[in-house]
Design a protein around this motif. Sequence first.
Motif, PDB file in Angstrom:
ATOM      1  N   VAL A 286       4.384 -10.805  -2.885  1.00  0.00           N
ATOM      2  CA  VAL A 286       3.407  -9.853  -2.832  1.00  0.00           C
ATOM      3  C   VAL A 286       2.031 -10.675  -3.693  1.00  0.00           C
ATOM      4  O   VAL A 286       2.175 -11.009  -4.978  1.00  0.00           O
ATOM      5  CB  VAL A 286       3.541  -8.505  -3.581  1.00  0.00           C
ATOM      6  N   ALA A 287       0.930 -10.675  -2.860  1.00  0.00           N
ATOM      7  CA  ALA A 287      -0.323 -10.989  -3.502  1.00  0.00           C
ATOM      8  C   ALA A 287      -1.082  -9.612  -3.632  1.00  0.00           C
ATOM      9  O   ALA A 287      -1.220  -8.823  -2.963  1.00  0.00           O
ATOM     10  CB  ALA A 287      -1.087 -11.935  -2.510  1.00  0.00           C
TER      11      ALA A 287
ATOM     12  N   ALA B  94       5.102   0.070  -5.638  1.00  0.00           N
ATOM     13  CA  ALA B  94       4.838  -0.530  -4.254  1.00  0.00           C
ATOM     14  C   ALA B  94       5.453  -2.060  -4.439  1.00  0.00           C
ATOM     15  O   ALA B  94       6.014  -2.447  -3.306  1.00  0.00           O
ATOM     16  CB  ALA B  94       3.575  -0.668  -3.862  1.00  0.00           C
ATOM     17  N   ILE B  95       5.011  -2.671  -5.313  1.00  0.00           N
ATOM     18  CA  ILE B  95       5.382  -3.996  -5.561  1.00  0.00           C
ATOM     19  C   ILE B  95       6.971  -4.143  -5.935  1.00  0.00           C
ATOM     20  O   ILE B  95       7.681  -4.917  -5.084  1.00  0.00           O
ATOM     21  CB  ILE B  95       4.743  -4.829  -6.840  1.00  0.00           C
ATOM     22  N   ALA B  96       7.640  -3.184  -6.629  1.00  0.00           N
ATOM     23  CA  ALA B  96       9.034  -3.310  -6.750  1.00  0.00           C
ATOM     24  C   ALA B  96       9.865  -3.150  -5.385  1.00  0.00           C
ATOM     25  O   ALA B  96      10.611  -3.713  -4.995  1.00  0.00           O
ATOM     26  CB  ALA B  96       9.326  -2.084  -7.759  1.00  0.00           C
ATOM     27  N   SER B  97       9.144  -2.045  -4.650  1.00  0.00           N
ATOM     28  CA  SER B  97       9.910  -1.808  -3.325  1.00  0.00           C
ATOM     29  C   SER B  97       9.772  -2.946  -2.525  1.00  0.00           C
ATOM     30  O   SER B  97      10.493  -3.320  -1.758  1.00  0.00           O
ATOM     31  CB  SER B  97       9.212  -0.712  -2.608  1.00  0.00           C
TER      32      SER B  97
ATOM     33  N   ASP C 149       3.852 -12.582   1.676  1.00  0.00           N
ATOM     34  CA  ASP C 149       4.396 -11.931   2.934  1.00  0.00           C
ATOM     35  C   ASP C 149       3.451 -10.926   3.140  1.00  0.00           C
ATOM     36  O   ASP C 149       3.108 -10.319   4.089  1.00  0.00           O
ATOM     37  CB  ASP C 149       5.755 -11.367   2.589  1.00  0.00           C
ATOM     38  N   VAL C 150       3.027 -10.147   1.935  1.00  0.00           N
ATOM     39  CA  VAL C 150       2.149  -9.059   2.025  1.00  0.00           C
ATOM     40  C   VAL C 150       0.888  -9.222   1.035  1.00  0.00           C
ATOM     41  O   VAL C 150       1.127  -9.585   0.096  1.00  0.00           O
ATOM     42  CB  VAL C 150       2.823  -7.832   1.796  1.00  0.00           C
ATOM     43  N   ILE C 151      -0.129  -8.482   1.581  1.00  0.00           N
ATOM     44  CA  ILE C 151      -1.337  -8.532   0.419  1.00  0.00           C
ATOM     45  C   ILE C 151      -1.678  -7.097   0.086  1.00  0.00           C
ATOM     46  O   ILE C 151      -1.586  -6.345   1.169  1.00  0.00           O
ATOM     47  CB  ILE C 151      -2.609  -9.334   0.921  1.00  0.00           C
ATOM     48  N   LEU C 152      -1.794  -6.529  -1.389  1.00  0.00           N
ATOM     49  CA  LEU C 152      -2.124  -5.438  -1.523  1.00  0.00           C
ATOM     50  C   LEU C 152      -3.459  -5.469  -2.121  1.00  0.00           C
ATOM     51  O   LEU C 152      -3.920  -6.549  -3.074  1.00  0.00           O
ATOM     52  CB  LEU C 152      -1.282  -4.717  -2.587  1.00  0.00           C
TER      53      LEU C 152
END
Length: 341
Positions: free
Chosen positions: A265-266, A254-257, A310-313
């Motif tokens: 990504v956080a 997911a992080i690579a993508s 930009d995105v938090i997982l």
Amino acid sequence: ETIVATVDKNMDNEKKYKQAVDILKSGEVVAFPTETVYGLGAIATDEKAVQKIFAAKGRPSDNPLIVHIGHQEEVSNYATGITPEAEKLMAAYWPGPLTLVLPKIPGVIAENVTPGVDTVGLRMPDHPVALELLRTLRKPLAAPSANRSGKPSPTEASHVYEDLKGLIPLILDGGKTGVGVESTVVDMTTTPPAILRPGGVTKEMIESLIGPVQVENKVSDEKAPRAPGMKYTHYAPEAPLYLIGSESDTIGAAIASLHNEGKKVALIGPDELDNPEADWFFAIGSKEDHEAMAANLYRALRQCDLTDADVILAVETDLTGVGAAVMNRLTKAADGKRYKD
Ligand code: TXA
Ligand code: MG
């Protein structure tokens, strides 16, 4: 003009409690620590004072507030219909992170504490500062979490200060809270009783004493809005937050993508992950230790808002014990979204 007064074991705190009590009795609000999160308290029988809670938080006032008491015996001043099951739960888990919803005695607690319902949610907090404040005041305190509407609940006095400085007269600083998520709310007026909000007193702990209970399976713990535009927005971070499974391959992919799309990504997850690929990693405790995860979750959410992710997982936990409360809060912050590529 917001005073932050530290209260700890090594100090003479009498003057600080007196100041807090004087402010509350004059019809103002005071923030104080509990074992779950910091609360923003007003005397629960004083409608005008309670109104100041809503003003400071910047939220509408159609949702019932929890009433905090300093002694178990006070329950019968405000509620009736105290069943043997309720007695058992109070005996076992009070003081503690458990709110019992009981039929209210009309005309005692201010109307705006329990708008539109004939019940009252009561709890006796397990924190020396909260208990000392309640016992010095000798009155019940209505107290939601002491955050600005739309922010995570505060687990440190500095979080309260960030959100409410200039809006409230006093914060009692008793350090970091223990449990870290709001109390378990159990509606004792249904058969069987229903968990309305999971928290530190777990379903397992409740069922071991009183047998099976229902679980309300809503993402939101808020009642349906009574008028358009009155629905609460629960905490939502600035960047979109997605739940993600705990396998490191899934997370790595997911992080690579996301990086391929040029996104930062956080990641919020268990200590074991130690994922070097995320731009920010907030470890909230061992995956075996749901209590630690609950204790550190809101701080991590606040930290995400300080990044330019930009995105938090957020990595999913299992639902046993306090894991149910952690997943409930994460699911709300994600608005139910799961990451899929
Ligand atoms: O841990 C906590 O409970 C924190 C700390 C400060 O004690 N307080 C807190 O209070 O979370 P508050 O007022 O934000 O909790 C309100 C929630 C409502 O959204 C609802 O889910 C439930 O508690 N609640 C309270 N009174 C209720 C009632 N009479 N009927 C149904 N739900 C009630
Ligand atoms: Mg709250």
